[in-house]
Design an enzyme around this catalytic site. Structure first.
Site, PDB file in Angstrom:
ATOM      1  N   LYS A  29      79.510  51.648  84.249  1.00  0.00           N
ATOM      2  CA  LYS A  29      79.439  52.840  83.464  1.00  0.00           C
ATOM      3  C   LYS A  29      79.410  54.097  84.239  1.00  0.00           C
ATOM      4  CE  LYS A  29      74.990  53.741  82.075  1.00  0.00           C
ATOM      5  NZ  LYS A  29      74.588  55.185  82.434  1.00  0.00           N
ATOM      6  N   ASN A  30      78.524  54.265  85.260  1.00  0.00           N
ATOM      7  CA  ASN A  30      78.173  55.318  86.077  1.00  0.00           C
ATOM      8  C   ASN A  30      79.636  55.784  86.876  1.00  0.00           C
ATOM      9  OD1 ASN A  30      75.899  55.430  84.649  1.00  0.00           O
ATOM     10  ND2 ASN A  30      74.585  54.661  86.619  1.00  0.00           N
ATOM     11  N   ARG A 102      73.132  62.165  79.179  1.00  0.00           N
ATOM     12  CA  ARG A 102      72.902  63.118  80.045  1.00  0.00           C
ATOM     13  C   ARG A 102      74.132  63.385  81.050  1.00  0.00           C
ATOM     14  NH1 ARG A 102      69.339  65.540  84.086  1.00  0.00           N
ATOM     15  NH2 ARG A 102      70.473  65.209  85.580  1.00  0.00           N
ATOM     16  N   ASP A 126      68.715  59.461  78.538  1.00  0.00           N
ATOM     17  CA  ASP A 126      67.494  58.627  78.717  1.00  0.00           C
ATOM     18  C   ASP A 126      66.471  59.413  78.746  1.00  0.00           C
ATOM     19  OD1 ASP A 126      69.259  56.473  78.873  1.00  0.00           O
ATOM     20  OD2 ASP A 126      69.231  56.084  80.865  1.00  0.00           O
ATOM     21  N   ASP A 317      67.888  51.942  89.020  1.00  0.00           N
ATOM     22  CA  ASP A 317      68.422  51.272  87.966  1.00  0.00           C
ATOM     23  C   ASP A 317      67.954  49.705  87.747  1.00  0.00           C
ATOM     24  OD1 ASP A 317      69.954  53.584  86.621  1.00  0.00           O
ATOM     25  OD2 ASP A 317      70.650  53.537  88.732  1.00  0.00           O
TER      26      ASP A 317
HETATM   27  N1  EPU Z   1      67.326  65.883  90.417  1.00  0.00           N
HETATM   28  C1  EPU Z   1      66.801  67.302  90.659  1.00  0.00           C
HETATM   29  N2  EPU Z   1      67.914  68.289  90.515  1.00  0.00           N
HETATM   30  C2  EPU Z   1      69.146  68.014  90.126  1.00  0.00           C
HETATM   31  C3  EPU Z   1      69.624  66.635  90.095  1.00  0.00           C
HETATM   32  C4  EPU Z   1      68.691  65.674  90.257  1.00  0.00           C
HETATM   33  O1  EPU Z   1      65.750  67.312  90.685  1.00  0.00           O
HETATM   34  O2  EPU Z   1      69.827  68.851  90.154  1.00  0.00           O
HETATM   35  C5  EPU Z   1      66.412  64.696  90.580  1.00  0.00           C
HETATM   36  C6  EPU Z   1      66.285  64.191  89.174  1.00  0.00           C
HETATM   37  O3  EPU Z   1      65.548  64.663  88.393  1.00  0.00           O
HETATM   38  C7  EPU Z   1      65.954  62.462  89.852  1.00  0.00           C
HETATM   39  C8  EPU Z   1      66.763  62.547  91.226  1.00  0.00           C
HETATM   40  O4  EPU Z   1      67.023  63.788  91.580  1.00  0.00           O
HETATM   41  O5  EPU Z   1      64.585  62.744  90.002  1.00  0.00           O
HETATM   42  C9  EPU Z   1      67.969  61.639  91.049  1.00  0.00           C
HETATM   43  O6  EPU Z   1      68.788  62.108  90.178  1.00  0.00           O
HETATM   44  P1  EPU Z   1      70.370  61.992  90.344  1.00  0.00           P
HETATM   45  O7  EPU Z   1      71.053  63.472  90.264  1.00  0.00           O
HETATM   46  O8  EPU Z   1      70.729  61.380  91.536  1.00  0.00           O
HETATM   47  O9  EPU Z   1      70.870  61.182  89.157  1.00  0.00           O
HETATM   48  P2  EPU Z   1      71.774  61.426  87.848  1.00  0.00           P
HETATM   49  O10 EPU Z   1      73.060  61.754  88.422  1.00  0.00           O
HETATM   50  O11 EPU Z   1      71.448  62.228  86.853  1.00  0.00           O
HETATM   51  C10 EPU Z   1      72.619  58.905  88.106  1.00  0.00           C
HETATM   52  C11 EPU Z   1      72.882  57.612  86.940  1.00  0.00           C
HETATM   53  C12 EPU Z   1      71.597  57.199  86.849  1.00  0.00           C
HETATM   54  C13 EPU Z   1      70.803  56.779  87.894  1.00  0.00           C
HETATM   55  C14 EPU Z   1      70.624  57.765  88.995  1.00  0.00           C
HETATM   56  C15 EPU Z   1      70.125  57.273  90.367  1.00  0.00           C
HETATM   57  C16 EPU Z   1      74.959  58.359  85.800  1.00  0.00           C
HETATM   58  C17 EPU Z   1      75.515  58.698  84.633  1.00  0.00           C
HETATM   59  N3  EPU Z   1      73.564  58.151  85.730  1.00  0.00           N
HETATM   60  O12 EPU Z   1      71.917  59.782  87.424  1.00  0.00           O
HETATM   61  O13 EPU Z   1      71.902  55.855  85.926  1.00  0.00           O
HETATM   62  O14 EPU Z   1      69.596  56.216  87.709  1.00  0.00           O
HETATM   63  O15 EPU Z   1      72.201  58.307  89.318  1.00  0.00           O
HETATM   64  O16 EPU Z   1      71.002  56.527  90.874  1.00  0.00           O
HETATM   65  O17 EPU Z   1      75.469  58.176  86.690  1.00  0.00           O
HETATM   66  C18 EPU Z   1      71.575  54.582  83.974  1.00  0.00           C
HETATM   67  O18 EPU Z   1      72.644  54.064  84.317  1.00  0.00           O
HETATM   68  O19 EPU Z   1      70.984  53.967  82.997  1.00  0.00           O
HETATM   69  C19 EPU Z   1      71.209  55.691  84.614  1.00  0.00           C
HETATM   70  C20 EPU Z   1      70.023  56.366  84.341  1.00  0.00           C
END
Ligand code: EPU
Length: 428
Positions: A29-30, A102, A126, A317
């Site tokens: 998915k990601n 998101r 989420d 995750d």
């Molecule tokens: N963060 C910030 N500022 C930003 C971006 C992120 O403070 O500009 C913080 C977030 O709030 C969080 C941390 O950094 O505390 C990590 O966020 P990240 O950007 O790495 O995560 P994401 O891209 O929003 C993806 C996956 C998530 C997974 C995370 C961490 C997707 C669609 N989602 O989210 O997956 O948990 O990376 O590995 O790729 C899921 O699949 O259920 C899911 C939530």
């Protein structure tokens, strides 16, 4: 043809015999959501293979359609998505679609690089506590974009994106992806330091390189992108999505809780090495096979301490699955969440099943009990819902996971796949 997915309301689970057999993971998915966004960079016909039939893919397809693309399942091949991107796209991501997931913020980078402007509604997704996008915004402005929030939308403009050095405060997956896509079409060289290293980032870089981008260092903390200077220089491609390591982790947890032996086809042990190591400490055996991962659980597992970290650390995750396994392991395990503040919400549901878990801010202390007891519980997000279904495999009586539409956002027939290896589980 639209991307139609069967709606599910609840998952009903009863304890069964140890699991046995072979189960296949779908595409990640990601990864696929970002690969779909990447097609916005250039006109043409794209074919993505190994695409999971999940509602987040449906939502991303709607987002691409809103931008003017045609998206549909290929009539010739299963799990294959065809995307036709027109010569002109509309660089807009409307709130009605964005609020569903998101990951939608990921269209910001490619739209901006292609059109010099983008208007993307601020994301939902989420319920994992506050999830800011300041690193996306800061990185894109370092590449020369101007961004502001207007009426709930991020409005971005850039007449010229220029390569530069970006140092991320944290290896954010989404920020790294947005920046890689924007930098691919920028003028000059961009270096992203402290980049995220997840396998899904490497998958995106591989597809972008096939589209004509020049990205080196994928999988390492430093990415070097030689921009083409113009999105026009990029072109259509075909790509096969990597297997979903979080879905694989779900089946590993299922074996851990129900016992037994599974071959997980399409999974890669090297994409989940830290998890395999932890499960080994708990008493499971997880090894790489010819076409996937083989896992065996001898019975009740031992508790361990776990701490989530960016890749190659233990993924956040995986945590709901680890907490579920610890809930029925022997001993006490301390689990620390370092990524998402609100990611312990499902613990209340596990407690309703008799788990002995105390949470304090980023920590959970899990005292293993012999057996959970089935109960009606609620999925609070994709992984939490799946973890509760897994908990039901080892619980006495019936567990009913409601709000299971969350699970369908990220899993293609979770219940059907677990039932095929002997679990007593069905989706309604
Ligand atoms: N963060 C910030 N500022 C930003 C971006 C992120 O403070 O500009 C913080 C977030 O709030 C969080 C941390 O950094 O505390 C990590 O966020 P990240 O950007 O790495 O995560 P994401 O891209 O929003 C993806 C996956 C998530 C997974 C995370 C961490 C997707 C669609 N989602 O989210 O997956 O948990 O990376 O590995 O790729 C899921 O699949 O259920 C899911 C939530």
């Amino acid at each position: 043809m639209r991307v139609a997915i069967e709606p599910i309301k609840r998952i009903v689970v009863r304890p069964g015999p140890p699991l046995e057999g072979t189960v296949a993971v779908a595409g990640a998915k990601n990864s696929v959501l970002k690969l779909m966004a990447a097609t916005l960079l250039a006109e043409g016909s794209y074919r993505l293979r190994n695409v999971p039939r999940i509602t987040d893919v449906e939502s991303m397809a709607d987002l691409l359609r809103a931008a003017g693309c045609t998206v549909g399942w290929s009539p010739q091949a299963a799990s294959t998505l065809d995307i036709a991107v027109p010569a002109e796209i509309e660089p807009l991501a409307p709130y009605e679609i964005v609020e569903k997931f998101r990951a939608s913020v990921i269209v910001l980078g490619p739209m901006l690089a292609r059109c010099g402007e983008a208007r993307v509604a601020l994301p939902g997704g989420d319920d994992l506590g506050p999830r800011p996008i300041d690193m996306h915004v800061r990185g894109l402005s370092e590449l020369g974009a101007e961004l502001e929030v207007v009426h709930g939308n991020i409005v971005a403009r850039a007449s010229n994106l220029l390569g530069t050095r970006v140092l991320l405060e944290f290896p954010s997956v989404g920020a790294t992806e947005n920046l890689v896509m924007a930098a691919s079409a920028a003028k000059g060289t961009t270096v992203i330091d402290n980049a995220a290293r997840e396998p899904e980032i490497a998958d995106l870089c591989e597809m972008l390189n096939r589209m004509g981008a020049s990205i080196a260092g994928a999988g390492s903390p430093t990415l070097v992108i030689e921009g083409t200077g113009d999105a026009e220089a990029l072109h259509e491609t075909d790509h096969t999505v990597i297997g979903d390591r979080v879905e694989a982790a779900t089946y590993l947890a299922a074996v851990g809780v129900a016992g037994g032996e599974l071959t997980i086809v399409g999974a890669r042990r090297d994409h989940m090495a830290m998890l395999a190591q932890k499960l080994g400490e708990m008493g499971m055996r997880v090894s790489a096979g010819a076409d996937g991962v083989w896992a065996f659980s001898p019975g009740r597992l031992r508790s361990v301490d776990c701490s989530t970290l960016p890749y190659p650390g233990l993924a956040t995750d995986y945590k709901p699955f680890l907490v579920t396994m610890l809930a029925v392991a022997s001993g006490v395990g301390i689990v620390t969440e370092n990524l998402f503040a609100g990611r312990f919400r499902y613990v209340d549901e596990l407690r309703r099943m008799g788990a002995d878990i105390r949470t304090d801010a980023h920590h959970a202390v899990v005292r293993g009990v012999e057996r959970l007891s089935g109960a009606p519980v609620k999925a609070t997000d994709i992984r939490a819902g799946a973890a509760l279904a897994v908990a039901g495999l080892g619980a006495e009586g019936t567990t009913v996971v409601s709000d299971a539409h969350h699970v369908a956002r990220g899993y293609e027939d979770l219940a059907g796949k677990l039932a095929s290896v002997g679990a007593d589980i069905r989706a309604e």
